[in-house]
Design a protein around this motif. Structure first.
Motif, PDB file in Angstrom:
ATOM      1  N   HIS A 145      -0.978   3.696  -5.567  1.00  0.00           N
ATOM      2  CA  HIS A 145      -2.099   4.591  -5.230  1.00  0.00           C
ATOM      3  C   HIS A 145      -3.312   4.202  -6.064  1.00  0.00           C
ATOM      4  O   HIS A 145      -3.244   3.277  -6.873  1.00  0.00           O
ATOM      5  N   SER A 146      -4.424   4.871  -5.863  1.00  0.00           N
ATOM      6  CA  SER A 146      -5.644   4.426  -6.546  1.00  0.00           C
ATOM      7  C   SER A 146      -5.636   4.839  -8.005  1.00  0.00           C
ATOM      8  O   SER A 146      -5.037   5.829  -8.392  1.00  0.00           O
ATOM      9  N   LEU A 194       0.812  -1.210   0.000  1.00  0.00           N
ATOM     10  CA  LEU A 194       0.000   0.000   0.000  1.00  0.00           C
ATOM     11  C   LEU A 194       0.845   1.260   0.000  1.00  0.00           C
ATOM     12  O   LEU A 194       0.360   2.328  -0.360  1.00  0.00           O
ATOM     13  N   GLU A 195       2.108   1.139   0.382  1.00  0.00           N
ATOM     14  CA  GLU A 195       2.957   2.332   0.349  1.00  0.00           C
ATOM     15  C   GLU A 195       3.349   2.709  -1.062  1.00  0.00           C
ATOM     16  O   GLU A 195       3.846   3.797  -1.300  1.00  0.00           O
ATOM     17  N   ARG A 236      -6.785  -5.240  -1.894  1.00  0.00           N
ATOM     18  CA  ARG A 236      -7.818  -5.310  -0.851  1.00  0.00           C
ATOM     19  C   ARG A 236      -8.313  -3.935  -0.491  1.00  0.00           C
ATOM     20  O   ARG A 236      -9.460  -3.764  -0.096  1.00  0.00           O
ATOM     21  N   LYS A 237      -7.426  -2.930  -0.630  1.00  0.00           N
ATOM     22  CA  LYS A 237      -7.851  -1.593  -0.210  1.00  0.00           C
ATOM     23  C   LYS A 237      -7.949  -0.608  -1.364  1.00  0.00           C
ATOM     24  O   LYS A 237      -8.556   0.429  -1.229  1.00  0.00           O
ATOM     25  N   ARG A 238      -7.264  -0.873  -2.490  1.00  0.00           N
ATOM     26  CA  ARG A 238      -7.221   0.131  -3.565  1.00  0.00           C
ATOM     27  C   ARG A 238      -7.709  -0.489  -4.865  1.00  0.00           C
ATOM     28  O   ARG A 238      -7.584  -1.689  -5.089  1.00  0.00           O
ATOM     29  N   LYS A 239      -8.206   0.410  -5.742  1.00  0.00           N
ATOM     30  CA  LYS A 239      -8.635  -0.048  -7.064  1.00  0.00           C
ATOM     31  C   LYS A 239      -7.590   0.389  -8.074  1.00  0.00           C
ATOM     32  O   LYS A 239      -7.250   1.574  -8.142  1.00  0.00           O
ATOM     33  N   ASP A 241      -2.489  -7.979  -2.258  1.00  0.00           N
ATOM     34  CA  ASP A 241      -2.596  -7.294  -0.983  1.00  0.00           C
ATOM     35  C   ASP A 241      -3.034  -5.851  -1.182  1.00  0.00           C
ATOM     36  O   ASP A 241      -3.871  -5.335  -0.438  1.00  0.00           O
ATOM     37  N   ALA A 242      -2.473  -5.202  -2.179  1.00  0.00           N
ATOM     38  CA  ALA A 242      -2.868  -3.818  -2.426  1.00  0.00           C
ATOM     39  C   ALA A 242      -4.307  -3.738  -2.894  1.00  0.00           C
ATOM     40  O   ALA A 242      -5.013  -2.773  -2.595  1.00  0.00           O
TER      41      ALA A 242
END
Lengths: 544, 355
Positions: free
Chosen positions: B164-165, B160-161, B187-190, B184-185
């Motif tokens: 970005h979206s 995630l670092e 899961r939170k970002r599109k 993994d990324a």
């Protein structure tokens, strides 16, 4: 001026009705006057600023100075048959009806209507946008090369697939492009897109090879000549592929069409034959989007047809046209290849290791000629999935006895340190110096540049095109995405790609190579840098 | 008797491992990832330490070196085997030094001062016998194994670092590390991923199906379209087979082209590589750098007669110079390519570079 124009127009309306009912042909002067009046009508009806009035003045001047031939050529360079959108302004009724109801309508009225519709559509587009863009005549620069005419380019339909209005227009256009008198069951079908399109390319068509357009045609189809149907099928299945091959096949098919053509009564060959060719071209465009070389060839053929004087007898005219087409093929393709081969052979020295990509008929010809002249060299053929055209080139070269190596494009960094020169073919050369060619060419040029290997592009001048493009997205061709699927070890990974909602396959056909990667372009006019393409185009336009 | 049985059992295990390596490299056996190879190597080394007969650290190191040479000879392109052996050798040295009680941190590096002052005295012969050495070494190897198991997770945690979206990310072929990283990324970002299929093995297809099953918008492109599509890509994230001592990569073929295209468009190139892939080799070994497989993959036998008249190459790896790489992401964090030499000196002892 405006008011008198309006009243004049209404007088002319009476004239037209009379002429139509009597089936009389309008004389040339009457036709010109008609057009002028209609144009002025349209102009006065819109709220325009001074610039446009000036433009219309220029147009009418151009109109009266040039004879009728510039009209068809300007229409053909617009690359589009007139759209079927009825003009929003209150044009007198006789100009609105579809050609279907009046089989014996004279060509003059047809022409006048088309002109009026074009103007109306342009005008309505302008008013919608709200900005007065340059509305000058479409490249009549042949007559006046000193002025840099602003070119109004109508965007080709095949790069506006995401615009539903354009698609509707295309459907209507296909409906109307039938020989008058046929019923609507025998029209050209509209080909539908296939599969999930990657969002970056939603403005392009993506067809499936398994559903060729010919399946939707009714047999026997009297709208389209059988030679053209066969050609369309060959294009869409990839049987005829490659820029030169497609152009030559197209010209041969046109020759067949001309041989089988008979002028209907009360028509002129020069007008009617051009109209006859239009549905064929739409059909071929749907089978596979036209290449730049094909576009130039079609322009030439249409020009030649329109230049046939009206008193020429039919047999003579057909003979003349066939000869013109044969000359075109001979000059622009065959002799050009010979000239290019001669120049290129100077660039090949003994002991060279030459890298080629895919299957370019011109590059293969050059290598075979170099072998005849006893140059000692070996060739590395680079190939890529999914087309694997390099295998065809490999077979041809090995048959001639040239020693070859074969790799895939992912191994090009491994093989490039051995290479002394790279020869590439081109599909088209754009006016800003970019080379449009098979996808992967730009990659090879990039890696060659990194290893300091010279890159030479071989291209005939008839492939030069006035478009400009900077990336491979805005105008490209999407091939059947199912071609990327492969079965390895009995297992097909992407078999059900359509079921996966987030998975897309992209099968590009062309890409553009920036001019800094290309060291030299070899044409029949000599060896030029990439950036001299617009100069060559200008010189060619002046010559014509 | 337990002794000979254990020994035969041990040799059997080693032989089985060697034949696995040989088969796996040729593509005929089951294709295993580098992490698995590393784990198996380390487990095998632990077994050797536990069961072989040795009295001093020097003996053990000799045994391990011998086995190591055999293992690397079985499959030279599988560098993780050699890397694990060197790690274990370094562990032994450290444990030995700790048992001896000297402060070894300064001794490990051959500083110029030491070279000048101590003369030829610093010849460690590792001959002293320490009873708890065996247990310590085995414990250290266990720690190494734990570290190996967590590498993929450690790398994915940093995803995630770096993403970005609404990004468009490009990758090539199939790398389990990158797959875990992107999932993994996701899961939170599109974001969108473009996968180059990497002919002729087309491992990119499997990567694409796995990513799309995780809900990521994926597109598969042919290798030839890498440069054409690169102008719309925001980041290139790749895995690699080996990280070389100069910071360059030995990665799957097509990666060099990808790196050049990224450089041309000034797109950052991020390499996700766990530490066990770092190898003290340099890329100038012409004959051992490239590995070739059967050209049948490139030009199948169905082509017929021309096969006898044509040279066909099918290299597996590509060299990517360190100038084209922007960032390395490993299980201990992110580094620039210029820092790799330092990491290497921490992981391996200079005398072990040549097994």
């Amino acid at each position: 001026m405006a008011d008198s124009g309006v009243t004049d127009g209404y007088e002319k309306k009476g004239d037209i009705e009379r002429a139509k009912s009597e089936g009389k042909e309008l004389t040339k002067e009457e036709k010109q006057r008609l057009r002028k009046e209609k144009k002025q009508q349209k102009k006065s009806k819109e709220k325009k600023d001074d610039k446009v009035i000036q433009e219309s003045g220029k147009e009418t001047r151009g109109d009266s100075s040039a004879a009728s031939p510039p009209q068809p050529s300007s229409q053909s360079t617009a690359q589009k048959a007139p759209s079927a959108v009825p003009p929003p302004v209150s044009v007198p009724a006789p100009e609105a009806p579809t050609p279907a109801d009046k089989p014996a309508k004279s060509k003059a009225e047809l022409k006048a209507e088309r002109r009026a519709r074009q103007e109306a559509e342009r005008a309505s587009k302008q008013s919608k946008k709200g900005d007065p863009g340059p509305q000058g005549a479409v490249s009549k620069s042949k007559a006046a090369t000193n002025e840099l005419q602003p070119v109004v380019k109508r965007l080709p339909e095949h790069i506006q697939v995401d615009n539903p209005d354009v698609l509707k227009k295309l459907a209507k256009k296909l409906e109307r492009q039938q020989t008058p008198g046929q019923n609507s069951a025998k029209k050209i079908p509209l080909r539908l897109d296939y599969g999930y399109k990657v969002s970056l390319f939603s403005h392009l068509h993506q067809y499936s090879r398994k559903a060729p357009l010919t399946q939707q045609l009714s047999i026997p189809s009297t709208v389209i000549h059988p030679a053209i149907v066969r050609l369309g099928l060959q294009y869409s299945q990839g049987i005829v592929a490659g820029s030169n091959a497609r152009s030559v096949a197209l010209l041969h098919a046109f020759k067949q069409v001309i041989r089988d053509y008979t002028t209907p009564p009360n028509e002129e060959l020069s007008r009617d034959l051009v109209n006859r060719l239009k549905p064929y071209i739409s059909f071929l465009n749907q089978c596979r989007p036209l290449s730049a070389s094909m576009g130039n060839a079609i322009k030439y053929v249409k020009k030649e047809i329109s230049n046939i004087p009206s008193q020429c007898k039919e047999e003579e005219a057909k003979h003349k046209l066939l000869k013109c087409i044969e000359c075109y093929i001979k000059d622009k393709i065959i002799l050009a290849a010979t000239a290019i081969a001669e120049s290129s052979i100077e660039k090949i020295s003994d002991g060279d290791v030459i890298l080629i990509y895919g299957c370019s008929s011109l590059v293969n010809h050059i290598l075979c000629e170099a072998l005849e002249k006893n140059r000692k060299f070996r060739v590395i053929v680079v190939d890529s999935r999914p087309r694997l055209e390099g295998r065809e080139a490999l077979r041809r070269l090995v048959q001639r006895g040239i020693s070859c190596t074969y790799v895939l494009i992912s191994a090009v960094s491994y093989i490039l340190p051995e290479v002394s020169k790279v020869f590439l073919g081109a599909h088209a050369l754009l006016a800003n110096g970019y080379v449009m060619s098979r996808v992967g060419t730009s990659q090879i040029a990039l890696v060659a540049k990194a290893f300091n290997v010279p890159v030479l592009v071989c291209c005939e001048t008839y492939k030069f095109c006035e478009r400009v493009q900077t990336d491979s997205f805005v105008s490209n061709e999407l091939d059947d995405p199912d071609d990327l699927i492969v079965t390895r070890n009995g297992h097909t990974q992407l078999e059900n790609w359509q079921q996966e909602p987030s998975l897309g396959l992209l099968n590009l056909v062309y890409d553009v190579t920036p001019p800094d990667f290309v060291d030299l372009v070899i044409t029949e006019l000599g060896m030029i840098p990439c950036t001299s393409v617009p100069v060559v185009l200008r010189v060619k336009n002046v010559d014509q | 008797m337990p002794g000979p049985d254990k020994e035969t059992d041990l040799t059997e295990r080693v032989e089985a491992f060697l034949s696995d390596l040989k088969r796996g490299g040729s593509g005929a056996g089951p294709l295993r990832g580098s992490a698995e190879t590393a784990r198996e190597t380390t487990a095998l080394l632990r077994k050797i330490t536990a069961q072989a007969r040795w009295s001093s650290a020097g003996d053990l190191m000799e045994i391990i070196r011998k086995e190591g040479r055999r293992m690397t000879a079985a499959q030279p392109s599988e560098t993780t085997v050699g890397n694990m052996i060197r790690r274990v050798l370094k562990i032994i040295r450290e444990e030995y030094a700790r048992s001896r009680g000297s402060s070894e941190e300064a001794d490990q590096q051959e500083s110029l001062h030491k070279l000048l002052t101590s003369g030829g005295l610093c010849e460690e012969n590792f001959r002293q016998h320490f009873a708890p050495l065996k247990a310590n070494v085995i414990e250290a190897i266990n720690e190494l194994l734990t570290e190996l198991e967590g590498t993929t997770d450690n790398i994915s945690m940093q995803a995630l670092e770096h993403i970005h979206s609404n990004e468009v990310i490009m990758t090539i072929g199939r790398s389990r590390t990158v797959e875990a990283f992107l999932r993994d990324a996701a899961r939170k970002r599109k974001f969108h991923v473009i996968v180059a299929e990497c002919a002729p093995f087309c491992q990119g297809h499997e990567m694409a199906t796995n990513l799309s099953k995780a809900g990521i918008e994926t597109t598969v492109i042919a290798d030839a379209a890498i440069f054409a599509v690169m102008s719309r890509v925001n980041k290139v994230i790749i895995g690699t087979q080996t990280v070389l001592a100069n910071g360059g990569l030995r990665a799957v073929n097509g990666t060099h082209t990808l790196a050049l295209a990224a450089k041309h468009h000034s797109t950052p190139l991020i390499v996700c590589a766990p530490m066990f892939k770092l190898s003290p080799q340099f890329p100038n070994e012409e004959d051992t750098f490239h590995k070739f497989v059967s050209p049948h993959e490139v030009l199948p036998f169905t082509e017929g007669e021309i096969l006898s008249k044509v040279n066909v190459h099918c290299p597996v790896f590509d060299y990517v110079p360190p100038e084209l790489i922007t960032l390395f992401i490993s299980n201990i964090g992110g580094h620039a390519p210029s820092y790799i030499y330092r990491l290497m000196s921490e992981l391996y002892h200079p005398e072990d570079h040549e097994l």
